[in-house]
Motif scaffolding. Sequence first.
Motif, mmCIF file in Angstrom:
data_model
loop_
_atom_site.group_PDB
_atom_site.id
_atom_site.type_symbol
_atom_site.label_atom_id
_atom_site.label_comp_id
_atom_site.label_asym_id
_atom_site.label_seq_id
_atom_site.Cartn_x
_atom_site.Cartn_y
_atom_site.Cartn_z
ATOM 1 N N MET A 73 -48.009 -41.965 67.899
ATOM 2 C CA MET A 73 -48.378 -41.153 67.078
ATOM 3 C C MET A 73 -49.113 -39.848 67.375
ATOM 4 S SD MET A 73 -51.543 -42.507 64.509
ATOM 5 C CE MET A 73 -52.207 -41.563 63.152
ATOM 6 N N ARG A 74 -49.235 -39.035 66.381
ATOM 7 C CA ARG A 74 -49.904 -37.666 66.724
ATOM 8 C C ARG A 74 -51.190 -37.587 66.347
ATOM 9 N NH1 ARG A 74 -45.784 -33.215 64.549
ATOM 10 N NH2 ARG A 74 -45.597 -32.383 66.599
ATOM 11 N N ALA A 75 -52.121 -36.711 66.950
ATOM 12 C CA ALA A 75 -53.314 -36.405 66.655
ATOM 13 C C ALA A 75 -53.545 -34.921 66.439
ATOM 14 C CB ALA A 75 -54.378 -36.856 67.593
ATOM 15 N N LEU A 76 -53.849 -34.528 65.069
ATOM 16 C CA LEU A 76 -54.206 -33.241 64.799
ATOM 17 C C LEU A 76 -55.779 -33.041 65.198
ATOM 18 C CD1 LEU A 76 -53.087 -30.344 63.497
ATOM 19 C CD2 LEU A 76 -54.138 -31.607 61.320
ATOM 20 N N VAL A 77 -56.048 -32.353 66.019
ATOM 21 C CA VAL A 77 -57.357 -32.074 66.355
ATOM 22 C C VAL A 77 -58.147 -30.829 66.316
ATOM 23 C CG1 VAL A 77 -59.007 -32.428 68.604
ATOM 24 C CG2 VAL A 77 -56.892 -33.686 68.485
ATOM 25 N N ILE A 78 -59.006 -30.629 65.464
ATOM 26 C CA ILE A 78 -59.882 -29.491 65.485
ATOM 27 C C ILE A 78 -61.180 -29.261 65.818
ATOM 28 C CG2 ILE A 78 -60.862 -30.291 63.241
ATOM 29 C CD1 ILE A 78 -60.353 -27.307 62.200
ATOM 30 N N GLY A 79 -61.330 -28.207 66.650
ATOM 31 C CA GLY A 79 -62.557 -27.713 67.270
ATOM 32 C C GLY A 79 -62.652 -26.439 66.862
ATOM 33 N N ARG A 120 -53.712 -41.698 76.580
ATOM 34 C CA ARG A 120 -53.458 -42.884 75.884
ATOM 35 C C ARG A 120 -52.080 -42.690 75.140
ATOM 36 N NH1 ARG A 120 -58.510 -42.232 76.784
ATOM 37 N NH2 ARG A 120 -60.047 -43.922 76.870
ATOM 38 N N GLY A 121 -51.503 -41.693 75.674
ATOM 39 C CA GLY A 121 -49.960 -41.497 74.820
ATOM 40 C C GLY A 121 -49.798 -41.019 73.585
ATOM 41 N N LEU A 122 -50.852 -40.357 73.092
ATOM 42 C CA LEU A 122 -50.893 -39.647 71.623
ATOM 43 C C LEU A 122 -50.503 -38.224 71.865
ATOM 44 C CD1 LEU A 122 -53.029 -42.049 71.035
ATOM 45 C CD2 LEU A 122 -53.505 -40.567 69.209
#
Length: 201
Positions: free
Chosen positions: A1-7, A34-36
């Motif tokens: 799975m992907r994680a779209l991360v915003i900061g 963790r494999g993302l």
Amino acid sequence: MRALVIGDIGLLDGMMHIGDEAMFEVAAAELGSRGLSVVGVSANPAESASRYGIETVPRLGFGGLSREAAAARAAMLVDAAAGLVSLPDDDVAAGALAVLRGGAGLEGAGLDGAGLIVAGGGNLASRWPEHIFERTTLAAMARALGRPVVVSGQTLGPDLIDDDAARDAADEIGTAVIATSVTLAAVFVPVAFMPGIPGKF
């Protein structure tokens, strides 16, 4: 799975928001371990991609818009995520939407969508409406696609006009901030009652 991360990341005009960059860096490293597959939303995608060694997409295009224009853009982006309207391929938000959908044209395409993580280290306050619109819109887009939304290290206020307070308090962000706060309190309040050094800090 992907994680779209915003900061609030991306070096612009020699300036960076060190707290947001630090929160983002830790989130990206932990998720990656963790494999993302992490995709960052950045004010300067090329700089952030080089700095963190990850895929990046541009911010959603709220910079410089009036509140009315930003509200209209937010509604259009959420409708695009829900499949009610088409987003032009050249729209600056197309990259973030493609990641949330798991769409083509990005490295690792074919993965099933992405969750959204708001990894900011600062405040969602009316003096920076661009950040309020960006984070709440991304959360609403993720929810329209049935994707999970996680908020960490983000606070609401101290100054919020009524429209911004309503936007922040909506299901998109407010619930996640409250859940995070309750979870942290559940962990750390009992520590305060421990004897010795841990209880002092």
